[in-house]
Enzyme design. Structure first.
Site, short mmCIF file in Angstrom:
data_model
loop_
_atom_site.label_atom_id
_atom_site.label_comp_id
_atom_site.label_asym_id
_atom_site.label_seq_id
_atom_site.Cartn_x
_atom_site.Cartn_y
_atom_site.Cartn_z
CE LYS A 280 6.92 -1.53 -9.50
NZ LYS A 280 5.75 -1.16 -8.67
NE ARG B 269 -0.56 2.11 -5.38
CZ ARG B 269 0.49 1.74 -6.11
NH1 ARG B 269 0.76 0.46 -6.26
NH2 ARG B 269 1.24 2.64 -6.71
#
Length: 352
Positions: A35, A128
């Site tokens: 990314k 998360r």
């Protein structure tokens, strides 16, 4: 001259080889996280030459950049139901934690006449994404087993990104046990236990492996030669694969403290200043729209003072170089600065 990001492919290759050779000793494979560089095909090709065959990105648009490359492609951010068609089309494996999303992927895989692989995310404490209760992940896995075009390959977890929880023997062993529980409940073999990201590499580098972990998703350590647990450089690895150069557009001597009543700066920060008297400052033609301040100059006798959306201000008072307007100035870049530079259309990418 436009701001230019210089990318040293040899240094990335060398880092990748070191990481791969370390993990090969424990039969742990790598999913290279792409990314930062938006799944750049040139960098992906370099990583493949180093022996890496799996690539993971959080954005489908990035995976499209390598759609014609013969490698396993992972979507490492939880898919949206609305993007199910593209998830199935452009990724081989996706990381999931919601049955309704997996069901949507199954329906789309039927249409595309494919079998789509998934990993189920399990939260071992960083809070998360992922299932948090073992009963919930078992119940979901049992329902998924009945989906005709989905193949469950194993489990994965994320650490450090939200809660700052570091991987250790306890939390990664917990992940391995969840995978074993699913194998027993489903009466099947699940071959992937993806034990986190670059912080997990520290354990293997320190010869402290967790038995049962078969995969790590690594970006930062390969690209910057950094131990992400200690936030320190790994000896023998390259930390300078990414350098930005920008043109000097002004040089002036000015006070080191702004004059007048002060509020917030243009980007909502309230900077503090130290009185160092009159200083010689260079302004570069690059700013926070293109980069972050996560950098340091190649010229050790200079320092970053700050910047705005379009300008970067450098203190060049103590430099041995006689900088002129029109000269280029170079800085080493770390993760967030490089991430922003790759996504900026105003920064030229130059491969070395």
């Amino acid at each position: 001259m436009k701001p230019t990001l210089k990318i040293n492919l040899n240094k990335i290759y060398d880092n990748a080889k070191i990481v791969k050779d370390t993990l090969d000793k424990y039969n742990v494979d790598i999913t290279s996280v792409t990314k930062l560089h938006c799944c750049n095909p040139v960098i992906v090709d370099t990583l493949m030459q180093a022996g890496i065959k799996k690539f993971g990105d959080s954005r489908i648009d990035n995976l499209k950049n390598i759609k014609d490359i013969d490698a396993e492609k992972w979507l490492i951010r939880l898919p949206s139901i609305s993007e199910a068609e593209e998830v199935v089309k452009y990724s081989d494996i996706s990381l999931n934690s919601e049955y309704d999303t997996v069901k949507a992927l199954n329906e789309e895989a039927k249409i595309q006449n494919k079998v789509h692989d998934i990993l189920l995310m399990f939260d071992v404490g960083d809070l998360r994404e992922g299932y948090f209760d073992k009963k919930d992940i078992v119940d979901s896995a049992k329902r998924i087993k009945n989906l005709t075009n989905i193949r469950l390959r194993g489990v994965a977890t994320n650490l450090t990104c939200y809660g700052g929880v570091l991987p250790d023997e306890n939390n990664l062993t917990n992940l391995v046990k969840v995978n074993e529980l699913l194998e027993a409940e489903l009466n099947t073999n699940l071959d992937i236990v993806s034990g986190g990201n670059s912080t997990s590499y520290t354990m293997f580098r320190e010869d402290n492996p967790v038995k049962g972990v078969t995969n790590i998703r690594i970006g930062d350590t390969i690209l910057f030669g950094r131990d992400c647990t200690y936030r320190s450089h790994i000896e023998g690895m390259n930390k300078d694969a990414f350098i930005i150069k920008a043109e000097i557009i002004e040089i002036k001597e000015k006070p080191s403290i702004p004059i007048g009543r002060r509020g917030f700066s243009a980007l909502n920060s309230k900077p503090e200043f130290v009185d160092e008297g009159i200083r010689k400052r260079a302004i570069l033609s690059v700013g926070k729209q293109d980069i972050d301040m996560d950098m340091f100059p190649l010229d050790n006798d200079t320092k970053i003072l700050g910047g705005s959306s379009d300008h970067l201000i450098i203190d060049i008072t103590d430099s041995k170089k006689d900088y002129k307007v029109g000269d280029t100035f170079e800085l080493y870049m770390y993760y967030t600065a490089t991430l922003r530079a790759f996504t900026s259309k105003y920064v030229v990418k130059e491969f070395i």
